[in-house]
Write a protein that holds these residues in place. Structure first.
Motif, PDB file in Angstrom:
ATOM      1  N   THR A   1      -5.969  -0.306  -4.424  1.00 43.06           N
ATOM      2  CA  THR A   1      -4.663  -0.631  -3.851  1.00 43.06           C
ATOM      3  C   THR A   1      -4.831  -1.441  -2.577  1.00 43.06           C
TER       4      THR A   1
ATOM      5  N   ALA B   1       0.822  -1.212   0.000  1.00 44.86           N
ATOM      6  CA  ALA B   1       0.000   0.000   0.000  1.00 44.86           C
ATOM      7  C   ALA B   1       0.854   1.258   0.000  1.00 44.86           C
TER       8      ALA B   1
ATOM      9  N   MET C   1       2.293   1.754  -3.800  1.00 47.21           N
ATOM     10  CA  MET C   1       1.261   1.944  -4.817  1.00 47.21           C
ATOM     11  C   MET C   1       0.444   3.197  -4.504  1.00 47.21           C
ATOM     12  N   ASP C   2      -0.369   3.604  -5.473  1.00 50.03           N
ATOM     13  CA  ASP C   2      -1.220   4.767  -5.279  1.00 50.03           C
ATOM     14  C   ASP C   2      -2.236   4.506  -4.174  1.00 50.03           C
TER      15      ASP C   2
END
Length: 315
Positions: free
Chosen positions: A174, A165, A168-169
């Motif tokens: 996500t 998390a 990533m975005d």
């Protein structure tokens, strides 16, 4: 009366149709199986309580706009003052922006349930595929898959989810991916054990002797026999996924633009509700998370007991 003079019983239309149409016979067997499953499930009072709670929560999530209004999450049009205590107008008080905590709690039901269901589906799908393949094939295929599974098992799930998390975005997808790709090993282990048990049965050998390939055996014979275990495991994984989503949201790793129960706890912490003693901001989302996790757990235990009476789960 002689045997020749005895009247021949006339088959019913359903029986005649089933004899002529194998698919109709299969559907009739499925209906009887579902009726038997529901009859056994109803005997578990805890499972019925859990199912009733889940139905109520699902209805709240579906009709959230009609219950609390579509603009109840707006910060600029907040109807109350900051951190107001519970009152007749705001049964659960307000947050730091003056929004109703009850309205936010209702809206958070959507995100928490969606993330929990989708993450559990991804987790169970990965675990089922890995478990069936590892149980069906032998040699280095199974060895490699099981070593990968063991690596994920010994690694802390929450730490892996936080790492994914973080890189990533920050979005709902996500969180779903982070939970799904880190919690599948337990399902894979259970499905592999069940696959080994299924493939030791005589009809699997008969299917191989008749020319059934690997895909045919895994899809047509193994998968239907492991699905009851997968179904029971899914209900248990959902509660774990909801708890993990709440943890990630509390740590600030979820989408800040969406309202979830874990996000509400994070907002309450940032607003100083813990030190100020604003319990109405902290307690509702925490209780909601606990109730949903408990409801899914009760349903999962009841399903396990129905599918495997040897477990002896209390009713």
């Amino acid at each position: 009366m002689t045997t020749e003079s005895m009247p021949t019983p006339t088959p019913t239309e359903a029986e005649a149709e089933a004899v002529q149409n194998p698919r109709a016979l299969a559907r009739a067997r499925k209906r009887r199986s579902m009726a038997r499953f529901w009859r056994e499930y109803r005997s578990h009072r805890s499972g019925l309580w859990g199912l009733g709670a889940l139905v109520l929560i699902a209805l709240i999530a579906v009709f959230a706009p009609q219950i609390v209004g579509a603009d109840s999450q707006s910060v600029t049009d907040a109807p109350g003052g900051a951190l107001e205590s519970p009152s007749g107008e705001f049964p659960l008080g307000t947050d730091q922006f003056g929004r109703s905590v009850l309205a936010l709690l209702v809206w958070g039901t959507r995100v928490s349930l969606t993330v929990g269901l989708l993450a559990a589906f991804l987790c169970v799908a990965i675990g089922t595929v890995v478990g069936i393949v590892a149980g069906h094939f032998h040699g280095w295929y199974s060895t490699v898959l099981m070593r990968i599974t063991d690596w994920f098992l010994v690694m802390p799930t929450l730490v892996l989810a936080i790492a994914l998390a973080t890189v990533m975005d920050r979005s709902m997808w996500t969180v779903i991916i982070a939970i799904g790709v880190t919690t599948w090993p337990t399902t894979a282990r259970l499905v592999r054990a069940q696959t080994l048990a299924v493939e030791s049965r005589p009809y699997i050998e008969r299917a191989r002797a008749l020319g059934g390939g690997h895909g045919h055996i895994m899809v047509r014979h193994v998968l239907p026999n492991v699905m009851p275990l997968v179904l029971a495991q899914t209900t248990l994984v959902i509660s774990s996924a909801i708890l993990t989503e709440a943890t990630l949201a509390f740590l600030g790793l979820s989408d800040p633009t969406t309202t979830s129960w874990g996000g509400m706890l994070q907002d309450a912490r940032e607003a100083g509700a813990v030190s100020a003693g604003d319990w109405w901001y902290l307690a509702p989302p925490g209780i909601a998370i606990a109730l949903v996790a408990l409801a899914f757990t009760l349903c999962g235990r009841a399903i396990e007991s129905v599918l495997n009476p040897k477990l002896g789960v209390a009713r």
